[in-house]
Scaffold this motif. Structure first.
Motif, PDB file in Angstrom:
ATOM      1  N   ASN A  30       0.823  -1.175   0.260  1.00 53.17           N
ATOM      2  CA  ASN A  30       0.108   0.074   0.434  1.00 53.17           C
ATOM      3  C   ASN A  30       0.819   1.360   0.300  1.00 53.17           C
ATOM      4  O   ASN A  30       0.411   2.692   0.733  1.00 53.17           O
ATOM      5  N   SER A  31       2.555   1.616  -0.735  1.00 50.62           N
ATOM      6  CA  SER A  31       2.673   2.459  -0.746  1.00 50.62           C
ATOM      7  C   SER A  31       3.817   2.813   0.162  1.00 50.62           C
ATOM      8  O   SER A  31       4.322   3.572   0.716  1.00 50.62           O
ATOM      9  N   VAL A  32       3.698   1.564   1.432  1.00 49.47           N
ATOM     10  CA  VAL A  32       4.191   1.497   2.183  1.00 49.47           C
ATOM     11  C   VAL A  32       5.514   0.614   2.528  1.00 49.47           C
ATOM     12  O   VAL A  32       5.717  -0.657   2.082  1.00 49.47           O
ATOM     13  N   SER A  33       7.300   1.560   2.210  1.00 50.75           N
ATOM     14  CA  SER A  33       7.860   0.533   3.061  1.00 50.75           C
ATOM     15  C   SER A  33       8.419  -0.200   3.354  1.00 50.75           C
ATOM     16  O   SER A  33       8.570   0.607   4.838  1.00 50.75           O
ATOM     17  N   PHE A  34       8.685  -1.687   4.038  1.00 47.39           N
ATOM     18  CA  PHE A  34       9.375  -1.826   5.020  1.00 47.39           C
ATOM     19  C   PHE A  34      10.577  -2.340   4.826  1.00 47.39           C
ATOM     20  O   PHE A  34      10.565  -2.833   4.068  1.00 47.39           O
ATOM     21  N   LEU A  83      -0.865   2.196   7.011  1.00 40.17           N
ATOM     22  CA  LEU A  83      -1.006   2.231   5.831  1.00 40.17           C
ATOM     23  C   LEU A  83      -1.691   2.547   5.153  1.00 40.17           C
ATOM     24  O   LEU A  83      -1.797   2.860   3.829  1.00 40.17           O
ATOM     25  N   GLY A  84      -2.255   3.706   5.945  1.00 38.84           N
ATOM     26  CA  GLY A  84      -3.287   5.088   5.325  1.00 38.84           C
ATOM     27  C   GLY A  84      -4.611   3.799   5.762  1.00 38.84           C
ATOM     28  O   GLY A  84      -5.842   4.447   4.349  1.00 38.84           O
ATOM     29  N   LEU A  85      -5.184   3.378   5.989  1.00 43.36           N
ATOM     30  CA  LEU A  85      -6.572   2.158   5.801  1.00 43.36           C
ATOM     31  C   LEU A  85      -7.125   2.702   7.399  1.00 43.36           C
ATOM     32  O   LEU A  85      -6.605   2.324   8.267  1.00 43.36           O
ATOM     33  N   GLN A  86      -8.589   3.638   6.691  1.00 44.13           N
ATOM     34  CA  GLN A  86     -10.105   3.641   7.460  1.00 44.13           C
ATOM     35  C   GLN A  86     -10.128   2.392   7.931  1.00 44.13           C
ATOM     36  O   GLN A  86     -10.732   1.499   6.799  1.00 44.13           O
ATOM     37  N   TYR A  87     -11.244   2.551   8.711  1.00 49.87           N
ATOM     38  CA  TYR A  87     -11.463   1.593   9.436  1.00 49.87           C
ATOM     39  C   TYR A  87     -12.790   1.163   8.765  1.00 49.87           C
ATOM     40  O   TYR A  87     -13.496   2.689   8.373  1.00 49.87           O
ATOM     41  N   ASP A  88     -13.455   0.140   8.348  1.00 50.28           N
ATOM     42  CA  ASP A  88     -14.735   0.017   7.855  1.00 50.28           C
ATOM     43  C   ASP A  88     -15.217  -1.307   8.036  1.00 50.28           C
ATOM     44  O   ASP A  88     -15.075  -2.236   8.077  1.00 50.28           O
ATOM     45  N   TYR A  97      -3.925 -11.006   4.553  1.00 45.62           N
ATOM     46  CA  TYR A  97      -4.103 -10.573   3.308  1.00 45.62           C
ATOM     47  C   TYR A  97      -2.329 -10.034   3.525  1.00 45.62           C
ATOM     48  O   TYR A  97      -1.969  -9.761   2.398  1.00 45.62           O
ATOM     49  N   PHE A  98      -1.997  -8.986   4.737  1.00 45.45           N
ATOM     50  CA  PHE A  98      -0.716  -8.583   4.442  1.00 45.45           C
ATOM     51  C   PHE A  98       0.165  -9.124   3.968  1.00 45.45           C
ATOM     52  O   PHE A  98       1.191  -8.986   3.636  1.00 45.45           O
ATOM     53  N   PHE A  99       0.394 -10.480   4.966  1.00 43.98           N
ATOM     54  CA  PHE A  99       1.210 -11.133   5.210  1.00 43.98           C
ATOM     55  C   PHE A  99       1.175 -12.584   3.644  1.00 43.98           C
ATOM     56  O   PHE A  99       2.050 -13.101   3.451  1.00 43.98           O
ATOM     57  N   SER A 100       0.303 -12.713   3.152  1.00 40.93           N
ATOM     58  CA  SER A 100       0.068 -13.108   2.201  1.00 40.93           C
ATOM     59  C   SER A 100       0.762 -12.683   1.060  1.00 40.93           C
ATOM     60  O   SER A 100       1.287 -13.028   0.237  1.00 40.93           O
ATOM     61  N   GLU A 101       0.245 -11.830   1.171  1.00 41.22           N
ATOM     62  CA  GLU A 101       1.046 -10.803  -0.007  1.00 41.22           C
ATOM     63  C   GLU A 101       2.382 -10.568   0.098  1.00 41.22           C
ATOM     64  O   GLU A 101       2.829 -10.534  -0.701  1.00 41.22           O
TER      65      GLU A 101
END
Length: 192
Positions: A30-34, A83-88, A97-101
């Protein structure tokens, strides 16, 4: 929920072939570098995920079969925000999903140039003694000085250098030496 990191198995096999115990590589989500650190010298293995731009990191234990628990506990909310994700509530962010990617993007081959320096790890591990001293500067034989290695120094040795070095230092009463001055840094080597 657990996930098997099949990609990590391939990287680990190549690391073993090349004699690499700790490895560093990048991952973007999501455009965030780790910064990713894989510690194969610990039992269980460990993965450390760090984001310098947010002064944030978390660790995940890698159990037998390269299985991880995808639950991040109290780090979940902070990761979601970074990650810039709003709570939905209708479509919540799932770390699975994060770890799968992540699993799909693990390098298959280890490059000798990607062994992390102690200072790379120290950037995220601020829970060590003298946290401003991040450059390895050699060893100190406490037996000769009739002193005892401190638990804090042993912890720093284990976290920043190598589990094997930690065991040697504990057994032989040796301290790792550190400096804040990069020009005095030495390449890591195991104590005698």
């Amino acid at each position: 929920m657990t996930l098997k990191l099949t990609g990590l198995r391939e990287l680990y096999a190549d690391m073993r072939t090349k004699g690499i115990k700790r490895y560093k590589f990048g991952f973007t989500y999501n455009s965030v570098s780790f910064d990713i650190f894989f510690f194969a010298d610990e039992t269980p293995f460990k993965l450390m995920f760090g984001v310098k731009a947010h002064n944030f990191y978390f660790e995940v234990s890698v159990d037998k079969g390269f299985v991880i628990d995808t639950n991040l506990g109290d780090k979940y909310t902070q990761l979601r925000k970074i990650l810039g994700l709003q709570y939905d509530p209708d479509n919540p962010f799932k770390t699975f999903y994060f770890f799968s990617e992540f699993n799909n993007r693990i390098p298959k081959h280890a490059d000798d140039k990607n062994k992390p320096e102690p200072s790379d790890i120290a950037y995220y591990r601020r829970d060590i003694e003298e946290s401003e001293k991040i450059y390895f500067m050699g060893w100190r034989d406490n037996e000769k000085l009739k002193e005892k290695v401190s638990p804090e120094n042993l912890y720093k040795t284990r976290m920043l250098l190598d589990y094997g070095a930690y065991l040697i230092c504990k057994r032989k009463n040796i301290s790792s030496r550190w400096t804040p001055d990069k020009s005095l840094a030495q390449s890591f080597y195991l104590p005698d």
